[in-house]
Design an enzyme around this catalytic site. Structure first.
Site, PDB file in Angstrom:
ATOM      1  N   ASP A 198     -42.384  31.590 -20.176  1.00  8.86           N
ATOM      2  CA  ASP A 198     -41.265  30.949 -20.858  1.00  8.86           C
ATOM      3  C   ASP A 198     -39.944  31.654 -20.545  1.00  8.86           C
ATOM      4  OD1 ASP A 198     -40.576  28.967 -23.089  1.00  8.86           O
ATOM      5  OD2 ASP A 198     -39.657  30.819 -23.816  1.00  8.86           O
ATOM      6  N   GLU A 239     -55.400  41.774 -10.208  1.00  8.56           N
ATOM      7  CA  GLU A 239     -56.607  42.505 -10.602  1.00  8.56           C
ATOM      8  C   GLU A 239     -57.761  41.528 -10.829  1.00  8.56           C
ATOM      9  OE1 GLU A 239     -55.492  44.519 -14.227  1.00  8.56           O
ATOM     10  OE2 GLU A 239     -53.940  45.694 -13.201  1.00  8.56           O
TER      11      GLU A 239
END
Ligand code: GLC
Ligand code: CA
Length: 540
Positions: A198, A239
Site C-alpha cells: 500500500d 528466501e
C-alpha cells in the site's frame, strides 16, 4: 489474471451485513469458474476501520468482523487447492492510531521511545500551536494533528499523510524495518504467494521537513531512499520460492515508476497511467507503448488495471464526456451514459486482457457494476468525503456489496434474514447479479469468463511481444504471438472495415455485417500457432 477481493463487500457469511472470510470461502467457486490465477485481498487485519481497514492495529491477525486467522489460513489453503494463488495487502506507510506502538507513544509522553517510530514534532509559533509544515494530505486537509500530553497540556504534533487515525511510521528507524520484514515472513509462512504494498512510494520522508515547492524535490513522494526498503523486502521474498511483491505506486513519471521494478526490487506495480487514461485510441496507444517501453529495460511484466477500490468504476467513467480518471477531478453528479460506458467497458476488457503482462480485475467489474453515486450522505463511510469538505464524493460508490442472485437487495450478498448490507445496493442490480448473468452469452460475466479462459489457453497471450498493425484513425489493432492472434478495438464514432481478417474468437458486442462497430473490440485467430496450448500455469 489477478482478481481483487475487497472483503467488506464480496460476500457476507455470518449475516451482519459486512463481507467476511466465510463469505469469500463460500464463493470461491465463482472465482474458480472465472478462471483467475490469484486473489489479492484488501486488508482484513484488526482495525478500527477509520479507513476501511487501511488503518491496521495488528498486522498478524484478522479483524473479528472478517473472521479468524484460522479462517484466513483455511481460505489460503482452499484457494491453493483450486489452483488460485493469494496476495495479502500490507500497509507500511502508516498504522492505526490504535496500534500498540502509537498507543505507547501517546501514553509515554514527549520522551517515550516509541515516538521515534513515528513523526512527532513540536509545533511552530511561540506556543507550538502551528503545524510543523503546511503539507496537504493524500485525502485533502492538513497532515499533522496535535497531541495532548499525559498531564493534559498541549503536546507535540504527529504526521499523518492520510487520516489522523493513520499515523505515519518512521522508516528511518531500524525497528520499523525489522518489524515489516517480519510481517512479510509471517504471511509467507502462512502460504501467501504475494504482497500488495500500500502507498509504496510514500514511506521515506525528508526529515528536514521542507514545504512542498515547485521545482524542489518533494518531501515525501518517491524519495530515493524508498528503494533500499524494497531491496530488503525482495531479499525476504527470495528466501521463499515463487513469491511476488506488487507495489501501489502512483507516479506520473514512467522512468521513476520503473525504478521500483528493478531486478532486486518489486516484481510488479499497478499501472495507474493506463487506469486513468481517456477512452481514446491515440491516448491509449501512447499509454500502452509508454508502459511497455518503461518496463522492458527492467524486464518486469506490465500490469493492466481498469478499476480498484479507490477509483470510480470504469463503466461509469467511460460513459462520461471526460473519460479520464483523477482524484483531483472527482465530483458529485457528473452525468454519465451507462449504456455507452458498459459497451466501452466490454471492449476495454478485451483490450486489457490481450496486452502483454498481468491483468487485474476488481471485484464486480466482471458483473459490469457501475459506480453507485446516490449513496445517502449519512451512510457514506469513506473519510475522503468529509476530509475533502464534501467536494470529493468519496470511494464508497465502488465499494458497494456485490449482487450474487435474486431480485432484490441484498441479492444474496448475505444469508436470509441478515442485517442490511453496510452500503445500500441499487435495485436495478437485479439484472447484474452473477446468477442472472450466468448462461447469458450477451452478459458481461460470460464475456469475462470467455475472455479469461481464452487467454489462459492461448500461448500468444500474457507475456511476449505486441506488434501494432496498420489501422484507420481511432482504431487500435495489434497482433500477439508473432501474428497468430489479433485484437481490434474501434474507439471511433463510426463502424470500420476490419483492418485484419481471421477466425473470430470473441467479440465484445454484435458485429455489423462484417464491420466493427464503434466502441467494440474483437479477438481474431489470424494464423496458425505452433506451440501447444498453455495450461493452468498460463499468463497471469
Ligand atoms: C491506498 C489504498 C487506499 C487507502 C490509502 C491509505 O491508496 O488503496 O484505499 O485509503 O492507501 O492506506
Ligand atoms: Ca459478515
Amino acid at each position: 489474471m489477478i482478481y481483487q477481493v475487497y472483503p467488506r463487500s464480496f460476500a457476507d457469511g455470518n449475516g451482519d451485513g459486512i463481507g467476511d472470510i466465510a463469505g469469500i470461502r463460500s464463493r470461491l467457486n465463482h472465482l474458480s469458474a472465472l478462471g483467475i490465477d490469484a486473489i489479492w485481498f484488501s486488508p482484513w487485519y484488526p482495525s478500527p476501520m477509520a479507513d476501511a481497514g487501511y488503518d491496521v492495529s495488528d498486522y498478524r491477525d484478522i479483524d473479528p468482523v472478517f473472521g479468524t486467522l484460522a479462517d484466513a489460513e483455511a481460505l489460503i489453503a482452499e484457494a491453493h487447492e483450486l489452483g488460485i494463488r493469494t496476495i495479502v495487502d500490507v500497509v507500511p506507510n502508516h498504522c492505526s492510531d490504535a496500534h500498540p506502538w502509537f498507543q505507547a507513544a501517546l501514553a509515554g509522553g514527549p520522551d517515550a521511545p516509541e515516538r521515534d517510530l513515528f513523526w512527532f514534532r513540536p509545533g511552530r509559533g511561540p506556543n507550538g500551536d502551528e503545524r510543523p509544515t503546511d503539507w496537504i494530505g493524500e485525502f485533502g486537509g492538513p497532515t499533522w494533528t496535535r497531541t495532548t500530553n499525559p498531564d493534559g497540556t498541549p503536546g507535540d504534533w504527529y504526521l499523518h499523510l492520510f487520516a489522523p487515525q493513520q499515523p505515519d511510521l518512521n522508516w528511518d528507524h531500524p525497528r520499523v524495518r525489522e518489524e515489516f520484514e517480519d510481517i512479510l515472513r509471517f504471511w509467507f509462512d502462512r502460504g501467501v504467494d504475494g504482497i500488495r504494498i500500500d502507498s509504496a512510494g510514500l514511506l521515506v520522508k525528508d526529515a528536514t521537513l521542507p514545504e512542498v515547492q515547485p521545482d524542489q524535490p518533494h518531501p515525501f513522494h518517491d524519495l530515493d531512499g524508498v528503494h533500499d526498503i524494497y531491496r530488503g523486502w525482495r531479499r525476504v521474498a527470495d528466501e521463499y520460492a515463487d513469491r511476488a511483491l506488487i507495489g501501489e505506486v502512483w507516479l506520473p513519471d514512467r522512468q521513476r515508476f520503473a525504478n521500483y521494478l528493478r531486478p532486486d526490487e518489486l516484481h510488479a506495480a499497478f499501472n495507474f497511467d493506463f487506469l486513468g487514461c481517456a477512452w481514446d485510441a491515440a491516448a491509449l496507444r501512447e499509454s500502452i507503448d509508454g508502459t511497455l517501453s518503461a518496463h522492458a529495460p527492467v524486464n518486469a511484466p506490465a500490469t493492466w488495471v481498469l478499476s480498484n477500490h479507490d477509483v470510480t468504476r470504469h463503466v461509469t467513467r467511460y460513459g462520461r464526456a471526460d473519460t479520464r480518471f483523477s482524484f483531483a477531478a472527482k465530483r458529485e453528479g457528473i452525468p454519465t451514459d451507462l449504456e455507452l460506458g458498459t459497451r466501452r467497458a466490454r471492449a476495454a476488457a478485451l483490450l486489457s486482457l490481450s496486452l502483454p503482462g498481468a491483468a487485474y480485475v476488481y471485484q464486480g467489474e466482471e458483473l459490469g457494476l457501475y459506480e453507485v453515486e446516490d449513496i445517502p450522505y449519512a451512510m457514506r463511510q469513506d473519510p475522503m468525503w468529509e476530509r475533502s469538505g464534501r467536494i470529493d464524493p468519496g470511494r464508497d460508490g465502488c465499494r458497494v456489496p456485490l449482487p450474487w442472485a435474486g431480485d432484490e437487495p441484498p441479492f444474496e450478498f448475505s444469508p436470509t434474514g441478515a442485517a442490511a448490507p453496510w452500503l445500500p445496493q441499487p435495485a436495478d442490480w437485479k439484472d447484474r447479479t452473477a446468477s442472472a448473468q450466468t448462461g447469458d452469452s450477451a452478459s458481461m460475466l460470460e464475456l469475462y469468463r470467455a475472455a479469461i479462459q481464452a487467454r489462459r489457453a492461448d500461448p500468444a497471450l500474457g507475456d511476449g511481444e505486441l506488434t501494432w498493425l496498420p489501422a484507420p484513425d481511432g482504431v487500435l489493432a495489434f497482433s500477439r504471438g508473432g501474428g497468430g492472434f489479433t485484437c481490434l478495438v474501434n474507439l471511433s464514432a463510426a463502424p470500420v472495415t476490419m483492418p485484419a481478417q481471421g477466425e473470430l474468437l470473441l467479440a465484445s458486442g454484435p458485429l455489423d455485417d462484417g464491420l466493427l462497430p464503434s466502441d467494440t473490440a474483437v479477438w481474431l485467430r489470424t494464423a496458425e500457432v505452433t506451440d501447444g496450448p498453455r495450461g493452468a500455469d498460463g499468463p497471469a
